[in-house]
Scaffold this motif. Sequence first.
Motif, PDB file in Angstrom:
ATOM      1  N   ALA A  55      -0.660   0.397 -19.580  1.00 57.46           N
ATOM      2  CA  ALA A  55      -0.505   0.085 -18.159  1.00 57.46           C
ATOM      3  C   ALA A  55      -1.335  -1.119 -17.724  1.00 57.46           C
ATOM      4  N   GLY A  56      -2.604  -1.159 -18.121  1.00 65.66           N
ATOM      5  CA  GLY A  56      -3.467  -2.271 -17.732  1.00 65.66           C
ATOM      6  C   GLY A  56      -2.968  -3.590 -18.273  1.00 65.66           C
ATOM      7  N   GLY A  57      -2.477  -3.564 -19.509  1.00 71.67           N
ATOM      8  CA  GLY A  57      -1.945  -4.781 -20.120  1.00 71.67           C
ATOM      9  C   GLY A  57      -0.675  -5.236 -19.434  1.00 71.67           C
ATOM     10  N   ARG A  58       0.136  -4.271 -18.976  1.00 71.06           N
ATOM     11  CA  ARG A  58       1.381  -4.614 -18.289  1.00 71.06           C
ATOM     12  C   ARG A  58       1.074  -5.322 -16.967  1.00 71.06           C
ATOM     13  N   GLU A  59       0.100  -4.793 -16.224  1.00 73.75           N
ATOM     14  CA  GLU A  59      -0.274  -5.421 -14.952  1.00 73.75           C
ATOM     15  C   GLU A  59      -0.816  -6.830 -15.174  1.00 73.75           C
ATOM     16  N   GLN A  60      -1.618  -6.984 -16.203  1.00 69.04           N
ATOM     17  CA  GLN A  60      -2.170  -8.298 -16.511  1.00 69.04           C
ATOM     18  C   GLN A  60      -1.061  -9.281 -16.866  1.00 69.04           C
ATOM     19  N   CYS A  61      -0.053  -8.790 -17.562  1.00 70.74           N
ATOM     20  CA  CYS A  61       1.079  -9.616 -17.954  1.00 70.74           C
ATOM     21  C   CYS A  61       1.866 -10.069 -16.722  1.00 70.74           C
ATOM     22  N   TYR A  62       2.168  -9.119 -15.816  1.00 77.43           N
ATOM     23  CA  TYR A  62       2.872  -9.453 -14.579  1.00 77.43           C
ATOM     24  C   TYR A  62       2.066 -10.474 -13.769  1.00 77.43           C
ATOM     25  N   GLY A  76       4.600  -7.844  -6.297  1.00 80.38           N
ATOM     26  CA  GLY A  76       4.949  -6.526  -5.780  1.00 80.38           C
ATOM     27  C   GLY A  76       4.951  -5.442  -6.846  1.00 80.38           C
ATOM     28  N   ASN A  77       4.957  -5.835  -8.113  1.00 83.64           N
ATOM     29  CA  ASN A  77       4.930  -4.858  -9.206  1.00 83.64           C
ATOM     30  C   ASN A  77       3.508  -4.393  -9.523  1.00 83.64           C
ATOM     31  N   LEU A  78       2.532  -4.942  -8.801  1.00 85.46           N
ATOM     32  CA  LEU A  78       1.136  -4.655  -9.104  1.00 85.46           C
ATOM     33  C   LEU A  78       0.524  -3.683  -8.101  1.00 85.46           C
ATOM     34  N   THR A  79      -0.559  -3.042  -8.507  1.00 87.86           N
ATOM     35  CA  THR A  79      -1.298  -2.177  -7.592  1.00 87.86           C
ATOM     36  C   THR A  79      -1.956  -3.048  -6.536  1.00 87.86           C
ATOM     37  N   LEU A  80      -2.439  -2.424  -5.443  1.00 88.73           N
ATOM     38  CA  LEU A  80      -2.925  -3.158  -4.283  1.00 88.73           C
ATOM     39  C   LEU A  80      -4.000  -4.186  -4.632  1.00 88.73           C
ATOM     40  N   SER A  81      -5.010  -3.775  -5.397  1.00 88.90           N
ATOM     41  CA  SER A  81      -6.110  -4.696  -5.709  1.00 88.90           C
ATOM     42  C   SER A  81      -5.610  -5.904  -6.495  1.00 88.90           C
ATOM     43  N   TYR A  82      -4.655  -5.678  -7.405  1.00 93.43           N
ATOM     44  CA  TYR A  82      -4.097  -6.770  -8.201  1.00 93.43           C
ATOM     45  C   TYR A  82      -3.161  -7.643  -7.361  1.00 93.43           C
ATOM     46  N   SER A  83      -2.370  -7.000  -6.484  1.00 97.52           N
ATOM     47  CA  SER A  83      -1.372  -7.755  -5.723  1.00 97.52           C
ATOM     48  C   SER A  83      -2.033  -8.734  -4.750  1.00 97.52           C
ATOM     49  N   GLU A  84      -3.132  -8.320  -4.089  1.00 96.09           N
ATOM     50  CA  GLU A  84      -3.828  -9.209  -3.161  1.00 96.09           C
ATOM     51  C   GLU A  84      -4.326 -10.454  -3.889  1.00 96.09           C
ATOM     52  N   CYS A 100      -0.656 -16.949   1.662  1.00 97.98           N
ATOM     53  CA  CYS A 100      -1.964 -16.443   2.080  1.00 97.98           C
ATOM     54  C   CYS A 100      -1.913 -15.173   2.933  1.00 97.98           C
ATOM     55  N   PRO A 101      -1.023 -15.089   3.949  1.00 96.18           N
ATOM     56  CA  PRO A 101      -1.000 -13.875   4.768  1.00 96.18           C
ATOM     57  C   PRO A 101      -0.610 -12.623   3.981  1.00 96.18           C
ATOM     58  N   LEU A 102       0.081 -12.806   2.840  1.00 99.39           N
ATOM     59  CA  LEU A 102       0.532 -11.658   2.049  1.00 99.39           C
ATOM     60  C   LEU A 102      -0.615 -10.931   1.359  1.00 99.39           C
ATOM     61  N   THR A 103      -1.809 -11.546   1.362  1.00 96.12           N
ATOM     62  CA  THR A 103      -2.955 -10.877   0.746  1.00 96.12           C
ATOM     63  C   THR A 103      -3.321  -9.607   1.508  1.00 96.12           C
ATOM     64  N   GLY A 104      -2.926  -9.552   2.791  1.00 93.92           N
ATOM     65  CA  GLY A 104      -3.192  -8.345   3.576  1.00 93.92           C
ATOM     66  C   GLY A 104      -4.626  -8.228   4.040  1.00 93.92           C
ATOM     67  N   ASN A 105      -5.440  -9.243   3.785  1.00 88.61           N
ATOM     68  CA  ASN A 105      -6.852  -9.220   4.143  1.00 88.61           C
ATOM     69  C   ASN A 105      -7.151 -10.447   4.979  1.00 88.61           C
ATOM     70  N   GLN A 106      -7.629 -10.252   6.223  1.00 86.11           N
ATOM     71  CA  GLN A 106      -7.827 -11.378   7.137  1.00 86.11           C
ATOM     72  C   GLN A 106      -8.802 -12.408   6.578  1.00 86.11           C
TER      73      GLN A 106
END
Length: 375
Positions: A55-62, A76-84, A100-106
Motif C-alpha cells: 500500500a505505501g509503495g502504491r501511494e508513493q507511485c501515484y 485523488g487516489n491518495l490519503t489526505l496527508s499525501y493528497s494535500e 493551490c486551493p485544492l490542498t484544503g489548508n489555508q
Amino acid sequence: MVKQDAAEAALRAEQNQRLRLMAVVTAVIVGLALLSVALSSGGSPLQRCKGVLVAGGREQCYYQLAVSSGNATLCGNLTLSYSESCYLSIAEAHDNASMCPLTGNQSGAALCTSYVANATGRYGLCYSLNGTYRDSCLSTIAMDSHNASLCSGIGNNANRTICSSSIAFADALRLKNKDYCGSVTSATNTGIMDGVLQGSTALDYGRVSSNLSTYIMMLAFMNNTGISPRDLCYLSYASQFGNQSACTGISNSTMQQSCAIIAAPPSNSTSSGTENYTVMLNYCRNTTITGTNLSAQNNCAELVMISKAVGTRNSTICSSLNASGAEQCYVSLASQYSNTTYCTYLSNALVRNACYQDATYNASAAFNGTVQPVP
C-alpha cells in the motif's frame, strides 16, 4: 547456578526465535516487493502503479506519477496527508496556482500561491490572498525583484515601510549608490529596524556585518537607541566602500563619529579600531540613550567590550567582564575563529560543551567549503 544457566538459555532461545521471525517477515516483504516489480513491469505508468501490492509503495507511485505528469486527478487516489502534499507539489513543480486551493489548508494554499507568484513573477496572484498572506506575498516578490512599487499594495503600514526601505537599503549597496539611503525610513521603531535589516540582506556583506555587529547587539538589548534604518544604511555604505562622505547622512551624532572612524582611509586609521570602541563606550554612557538606568549602561558597555574582544581577537578582555559576559565573550571568540582553545576558559560544563560543538562545527564547515567568504 543451574537455575541461572537455565534462565539464560531460555532467554537465548527466545531471542533466536525473534530473529527467525524477523527473517521470515523480511523475506515476505522482499518477496512482495519483487512480485510488485514483476507485475508492474508492463503497461502504462498508471497500470504499473495499480500493480504495486504494498500500500505505501502504491501511494508513493501515484504521488510521483502525479507530480511528474502534472496530473492532479491522480492526487485523488491518495490519503489526505499525501493528497494535500500532492496538489502542492504539482502547483510548485508546474507553476500552476490553480492547484493551490485544492490542498484544503489555508496556510498551505497561501504559501503555495506565494511560491508560484514569486517563481513566475505574476504578482497579481498575491491579490487573491487575504491580510498578512497577501502582504507577505507582495513583499517577497517586491524584495526579490527590487520592485519598490509593489510595496504600495501592502495593507499593513509597518510592513509597507519595511518593504520599501529594505529595497532602498539593498539597492544602496547593490548599486553602490548612497542616495538610495535617503529613501530608507528614519523611524527608530525596533520592529521596523529588525525587518529592514533582514529584508535588505545588508549583513551578507562582510565589512558591513563586522562594523554593524556592536550596533546590532545594542538594538537587541536596548529599547531606545535613537538609531534609524536610514542611519544604518549610510553607515553600511560608508563601511563597505570606505566612503566617509556618506557619514554626513547619519542623524545620530555618536554613530556619525563612529562612521567617520570606520570609513577613514587606511593611512589615517592606524588606531581607528580603538578609537571606534571608545566612541561606542561613550555612546553607552550617553544618558539620553540609556537614561539613568545604570544596568542598561553596563549592559551596553559589556556588549562593546565583547565586540572589541572578538574584533581584536583578545581573550584577555573577556576575563575583565562579569561571569555571564565572560561566557558570552569566550563563546563568541571560539565560534568566530573556530578555535576550541577559548572554550577551555569556561567553567560551566554545559556551556563549555556547547562551545566546543559550535567551534568544531564552524571549523568543519570551513574545511568542507560549506562556509563561503562574504563579499
